[in-house]
Every structure is written in C-alpha cells, then in structure tokens.
Design an enzyme around this catalytic site. Structure first.
Site, PDB file in Angstrom:
ATOM      1  N   SER A  15       0.715  -1.299  -0.070  1.00  0.00           N
ATOM      2  CA  SER A  15       0.247   0.294  -0.232  1.00  0.00           C
ATOM      3  C   SER A  15       0.473   1.557  -0.322  1.00  0.00           C
ATOM      4  O   SER A  15       0.810   2.265  -0.446  1.00  0.00           O
ATOM      5  CB  SER A  15      -0.653   0.205   1.370  1.00  0.00           C
ATOM      6  OG  SER A  15      -1.690  -1.438   1.470  1.00  0.00           O
ATOM      7  N   CYS A  43      -2.443  -5.881   1.229  1.00  0.00           N
ATOM      8  CA  CYS A  43      -3.684  -5.576   1.706  1.00  0.00           C
ATOM      9  C   CYS A  43      -4.820  -5.932   0.034  1.00  0.00           C
ATOM     10  O   CYS A  43      -5.724  -7.016   0.813  1.00  0.00           O
ATOM     11  CB  CYS A  43      -3.732  -3.440   1.532  1.00  0.00           C
ATOM     12  SG  CYS A  43      -5.266  -3.567   1.207  1.00  0.00           S
ATOM     13  N   CYS A  48      -6.563  -6.815   3.466  1.00  0.00           N
ATOM     14  CA  CYS A  48      -8.140  -5.954   3.428  1.00  0.00           C
ATOM     15  C   CYS A  48      -8.944  -6.608   2.411  1.00  0.00           C
ATOM     16  O   CYS A  48     -10.334  -7.291   2.752  1.00  0.00           O
ATOM     17  CB  CYS A  48      -7.961  -4.599   3.333  1.00  0.00           C
ATOM     18  SG  CYS A  48      -6.235  -3.944   4.019  1.00  0.00           S
ATOM     19  N   LYS A  51      -9.645 -10.578   2.453  1.00  0.00           N
ATOM     20  CA  LYS A  51     -10.649 -10.823   3.609  1.00  0.00           C
ATOM     21  C   LYS A  51     -12.043  -9.924   3.612  1.00  0.00           C
ATOM     22  O   LYS A  51     -13.248 -11.063   4.140  1.00  0.00           O
ATOM     23  CB  LYS A  51      -9.390  -9.810   4.663  1.00  0.00           C
ATOM     24  CG  LYS A  51     -10.263 -10.052   6.525  1.00  0.00           C
ATOM     25  CD  LYS A  51     -11.555  -9.066   6.625  1.00  0.00           C
ATOM     26  CE  LYS A  51     -11.168  -7.331   6.650  1.00  0.00           C
ATOM     27  NZ  LYS A  51     -10.136  -6.615   7.679  1.00  0.00           N
ATOM     28  N   TYR A 179      -8.361  -7.122  15.941  1.00  0.00           N
ATOM     29  CA  TYR A 179      -9.068  -7.350  15.365  1.00  0.00           C
ATOM     30  C   TYR A 179      -9.209  -8.691  13.932  1.00  0.00           C
ATOM     31  O   TYR A 179     -10.242  -9.388  13.318  1.00  0.00           O
ATOM     32  CB  TYR A 179      -9.034  -6.414  13.701  1.00  0.00           C
ATOM     33  CG  TYR A 179      -8.595  -5.982  13.257  1.00  0.00           C
ATOM     34  CD1 TYR A 179      -7.907  -6.253  11.904  1.00  0.00           C
ATOM     35  CD2 TYR A 179      -7.314  -5.342  13.440  1.00  0.00           C
ATOM     36  CE1 TYR A 179      -7.209  -6.103  10.182  1.00  0.00           C
ATOM     37  CE2 TYR A 179      -6.036  -5.173  12.496  1.00  0.00           C
ATOM     38  CZ  TYR A 179      -6.000  -5.637  11.215  1.00  0.00           C
ATOM     39  OH  TYR A 179      -4.874  -5.163   9.953  1.00  0.00           O
ATOM     40  N   GLU A 183     -12.385 -10.939  12.938  1.00  0.00           N
ATOM     41  CA  GLU A 183     -12.527 -11.135  12.123  1.00  0.00           C
ATOM     42  C   GLU A 183     -13.162 -12.500  11.327  1.00  0.00           C
ATOM     43  O   GLU A 183     -14.015 -13.491  10.385  1.00  0.00           O
ATOM     44  CB  GLU A 183     -11.632 -10.096  10.618  1.00  0.00           C
ATOM     45  CG  GLU A 183     -12.325  -8.765  11.088  1.00  0.00           C
ATOM     46  CD  GLU A 183     -11.308  -8.122  10.347  1.00  0.00           C
ATOM     47  OE1 GLU A 183     -11.783  -6.739  10.686  1.00  0.00           O
ATOM     48  OE2 GLU A 183     -10.301  -8.208  10.013  1.00  0.00           O
ATOM     49  N   HIS A 438     -34.779   8.636   7.429  1.00  0.00           N
ATOM     50  CA  HIS A 438     -36.054   7.912   8.480  1.00  0.00           C
ATOM     51  C   HIS A 438     -36.581   6.677   7.347  1.00  0.00           C
ATOM     52  O   HIS A 438     -37.042   7.089   5.995  1.00  0.00           O
ATOM     53  CB  HIS A 438     -37.031   8.674   8.965  1.00  0.00           C
ATOM     54  CG  HIS A 438     -37.990   7.211   9.562  1.00  0.00           C
ATOM     55  ND1 HIS A 438     -37.699   6.689  10.872  1.00  0.00           N
ATOM     56  CD2 HIS A 438     -38.999   6.688   9.445  1.00  0.00           C
ATOM     57  CE1 HIS A 438     -38.311   5.710  11.772  1.00  0.00           C
ATOM     58  NE2 HIS A 438     -39.076   6.299  10.383  1.00  0.00           N
ATOM     59  N   GLU A 443     -29.599   6.832  11.510  1.00  0.00           N
ATOM     60  CA  GLU A 443     -30.625   7.926  12.319  1.00  0.00           C
ATOM     61  C   GLU A 443     -30.611   8.268  13.470  1.00  0.00           C
ATOM     62  O   GLU A 443     -30.563   8.888  13.644  1.00  0.00           O
ATOM     63  CB  GLU A 443     -31.821   8.015  12.024  1.00  0.00           C
ATOM     64  CG  GLU A 443     -32.923   6.955  12.487  1.00  0.00           C
ATOM     65  CD  GLU A 443     -34.088   6.746  11.702  1.00  0.00           C
ATOM     66  OE1 GLU A 443     -35.215   8.493  12.344  1.00  0.00           O
ATOM     67  OE2 GLU A 443     -34.338   5.762  11.415  1.00  0.00           O
TER      68      GLU A 443
END
Ligand code: FAD
Length: 449
Positions: A15, A43, A48, A51, A179, A183, A438, A443
């Site tokens: 990256s 990545c 990333c 994954k 993480y 994951e 909505h 929201e």
C-alpha cells in the site's frame, strides 16, 4: 553530485510503497520499486481485500436464513462451496494485482520482481546480486504475522495461509484477540466451523470502547463461539488422525483440525541490511522515523507497517503520498494521525472514531455519554436477537463530540461519514440539528439520548 541509477528506489510494492513510487514517478522522478512476492502487498494479496470478500461470503449464511422470514423460499439444506468462493476471491485479487502493476508502469516506475536489501545509505542489493544506487531509498516492506514460540507451532497457520485452505475445518482454534482474530472467527463460524478463540488476557480488541467490545463478546458467545481467556500455549501435538491437540495454561486441552495464529504483526526488517546504513530500529524491529518519515540515515525513509505506527492501509497510503509529495512534488505533505476511524469486520461489525469513553474521561474529566441500544428493524423481522449499540462521547463542557463507537449491521459504512463530523469538531447540538433520515439505523446518531 554523485550519479545514481535512480532518484528513488522503493523496497516493497504494498500500500505505502506503491503509492509513493507512483506519485514520485508522476512528479518526474526516476523510480524503481522492488517486490519479492506480489505487487499490491498485504492489503491486496492477503489482507483487507480478500478478507472483506470472505466476510461478504460469510454473511450470506445469516442472510439466507433471514431471507425466509422475508418470504424467500430458501432450501433447508443450504450448501456452501468453499472452493468456488476461494477461486473467485483469488481471481479478484489477481485483477487488482494487475491493476496495481499497470498503474505503476503507466506512471513510469520500473518494477523489479526480486527481494532487495539495503547495502549502504544509497545502495541496494537485489536477490540476484545486482547492486543499484539511488539518491533516496524508501523502505516499505510491511510486516508479517508473529508466531508464538511453543512446541508444535509449525502445525499452525496464519492469516497468510487462511485464504488458500483446501477446505473449511470442522473445528478451528484461533489465537489472538485483535481484529484479525475476531474477523476470522466470524468468517469460519459462518462457514460452519466450531471456533475457539484463545487469548492470553481477558480482553478482546483492546483500543475499542469497552461497551462495544462487551457487546461483540456477548453476541459471539450467543452464536456459539467458544472463548478461552488467560490462556497461553504450552504445546501443540499432531495426533495420528491429523488433528491437533492444543495444550494451554489454565484450560483443558482442545482438539481441533486447524490452529491459526493471529497474535500480532512484526515489521519485516530482519536481514534487510539496515544496519549497513546506520538505520536505527525499535526493540520490535520497527524503523524509527521522524514526522517526515525519514530514518536516522538521511537518505533512507520508511512508511507503512514497517514503522509500526498505525498498521492500516489508508495510513500507509497517506504516508507514501506525503513522502512522495515532500521529496518530489510541491511539499506540504504531513499525515494527521488524529481521529482515524477504524472497524472490525466481525459478525456483526464494530467501528469507532475518536476517544473511547475511558480515554475521554482520563483526558477531559467532565464527559457526557449518549447511547442507543436497539434491535435493528431487519433483525426484528428476521427474529434475530442481536442488538446494535451506538455510543457518542462528548466533552461535558463544550459539547464537542470526542468519539463515536458502534456495533451493528453496516456500522463501518456509517462511521466513515460520522468521522468527518468528529474530525471537524462538531458538537452534539450540531448532530441533533440534522434531521433524521428515516427509517435507517444511522438516524440514531442524530437522536441519541
Ligand atoms: P505491505 O502492504 O505489507 O507491503 C509490503 C510489501 O513489501 C509486500 O508486498 C512484501 O512482499 C514486500 N517486501 C517485503 N520485504 C521485501 C524485500 N526485502 N524486498 C522486496 N519486497 C519486499 N488494513 C486496513 O486498513 N483495513 C483492513 O480491513 C485490513 N485488514 C487486514 C487483514 C489482514 C488479514 C491483514 C494481515 C492486514 C490487514 N490490514 C488492514 C492491514 C494492511 O494490510 C496493512 O496495514 C497494509 O498493507 C500496510 O501496507 P505497507 O505498504 O506498509 O505494507
């Protein structure tokens, strides 16, 4: 002025390296970038991108079941074809790898497909022994998975191998609580494996807000994931039938089909020759750099995971861009590390930006916390008993939003937009002044009590 082969030699086309090489070349520099494995780096090739595609694939397990409540006739004996997903993901990885390669070439950067080491302040040595000189060297070699030192560790895999498995194991033990561990725990669970998450402390996902982490733990346990806390590896024994018996402190041994280590990532500086140029490193082997990404050797810079600052793709990219703009463009490139949003693509995902409640209390003393704990509409109809939790942490005196933390469907998508407001320093009153859209989950962010 000495004559160099290149203005810039980049080691590592991940990256950070790809961005720096491409931008420097576009600014007119003569650039080479060396890559020992595949252009795109962690990545694109084994991080990333693949994954996230597995996360999407895994989500269908729940979506297809939920679809029945929405009137769809989904057969009871749902079949999942791992090889099909694996091949499709690999094809997509190949496509992006090619796109990265083309972008480098189109911008005029030369790609050298060889492992490369540093052999002096302005010299690198390729795997075939060729030496090249450059006015500036950028080290962007990333990091690799750390493997615990225990007897039998060679029987385990890391995330690097997880994408190429022949099949989905019936039982998997994942070590770690960051993480990547969480994951993959979600991914394997959705694909039908019994997942044991083992960690040496009681905490999962340190750095994220406690209430959000607790909610993930609670939902994961409800789904059937097994947690083994305060456990360290004693040994891993391969049994005659090929299964792995994992011995750990404080718990009975676990017999599983696969062990995956997700126990941190360490910078790829071993054997890189950095000592030859006087580049200083931390105890963990990370390259020490200043605010301009310059190492202790004035002609050598480093960006991305190898500097062990924040190991995320957008950070490596920003550092690569800032480096290239500063040295070869108009300058002015500085990375702002404040308010970086991040997410965990668990099932359900969680995400956060800014200070957690405990960080805010330590820093500001007077803090106000607003939250919404709700069952998303879709979950209600699906009969799914999973609640989302949104939390907003504000400065008690100024009303400024210091952090937002969320767990629930699609929260990584929501937090990216909310992060703009947090970074801009908006107040809770300004959030509330925005009319709710909505019906959405997002929201809740303007209706927090
Ligand atoms: P890398 O992308 O790792 O690139 C380094 C490159 O250098 C590699 O291609 C390597 O082959 C090459 N190289 C190494 N040594 C040499 C050498 N001596 N000579 C030549 N080439 C060499 N980040 C996110 O932001 N979001 C995510 O969802 C996310 N998910 C992830 C999931 C997993 C499983 C993993 C492992 C990582 C994930 N990351 C994620 C982290 C992200 O991938 C890294 O932060 C990012 O790739 C770092 O970029 P980099 O340029 O520093 O290094």
């Amino acid at each position: 002025m000495p004559d160099f082969d290149y203005d810039l030699f980049v080691i590592g086309a991940g990256s950070g390296g790809t961005r720096a090489a491409r931008v420097a070349a576009a600014h007119g520099a003569k650039v080479a970038v060396a890559e020992e494995y595949r252009v795109g780096g962690t990545c694109v090739i084994r991080g990333c991108v693949p994954k996230k595609l597995l996360v999407y694939g895994a989500h269908f397990a729940e979506d297809l079941k939920d679809a029945r409540r929405f009137g769809w006739m989904v057969p009871e004996d749902l079949q999942f074809d791992w090889q099909c997903l694996r091949e499709n993901v690999m094809a997509e990885v190949d496509r992006i790898n090619q796109a990265y390669t083309n972008t480098l070439k189109t911008n005029g950067a030369e790609i050298i497909e060889q492992r490369t080491t540093v052999s002096g302040p302005n010299e690198v040595t390729l795997a075939d022994g060729t030496k090249k000189t450059a006015k500036t060297i950028l080290v962007a070699v990333g990091a690799h998975p750390q493997i615990p030192h225990c007897e039998g560790h060679e029987h385990g895999i890391t995330s690097n191998e997880a994408f190429n498995l022949d099949g989905i194991p019936k039982r998997i033990l994942i070590a770690g609580a960051g993480y990547i561990a969480n994951e993959f725990a979600g991914i394997f669970h959705q694909f039908g494996a019994h997942v044991i998450l083992m960690n040496r402390t009681k905490d999962i996902l340190r750095g994220y807000d406690l209430a959000i982490r607790d909610r993930l733990l609670q939902i994961s346990m409800m789904k059937g994931l097994e947690f083994r806390f305060d456990a360290t590896f004693e040994k891993i024994v391969k049994l005659d039938d090929g299964c792995l018996e994992v011995h750990m402190s404080g718990h009975d041994p676990a017999v599983v089909d696969l062990v995956m280590f997700a126990t941190g990532r360490i910078p790829n500086t071993k054997g890189l020759g950095l000592e030859s140029a006087g580049v200083e490193m931390t105890e963990r082997g990370a390259i020490k750099v200043d605010d301009d990404n310059r190492s202790t050797c004035p002609s050598i810079y480093a960006v991305g995971d190898v500097t062990d600052r924040i190991q995320l793709t957008p950070i490596a990219i920003r550092e690569g861009q800032a480096f290239a703009d500063n040295l070869f463009g108009k300058g002015g490139g500085k990375v702002d590390y404040a308010c970086i949003p991040s997410a965990v693509f668990s099932h359900p995902p969680l995400a956060g930006v800014g200070l957690t409640e405990s960080q805010a209390r330590q820093k500001f003393g007077s803090v106000r916390v607003y939250s919404s704990d709700f069952r998303p509409m879709k979950n209600v109809l699906a009969g799914r008993d999973e609640r989302a939790l949104y939390k907003m942490v504000c400065d008690g005196e100024t009303d400024r939003v210091l952090g937002i933390h969320m767990i629930g469907p699609d929260v990584p998508e929501i937090i990216q937009a909310a992060a703009v407001a947090v970074k801009a320093g908006l107040t809770k009153t300004q959030f509330d002044a925005t009319v709710a859209l909505h019906p959405t989950m997002a929201e809740e962010l303007v209706l927090l009590k």
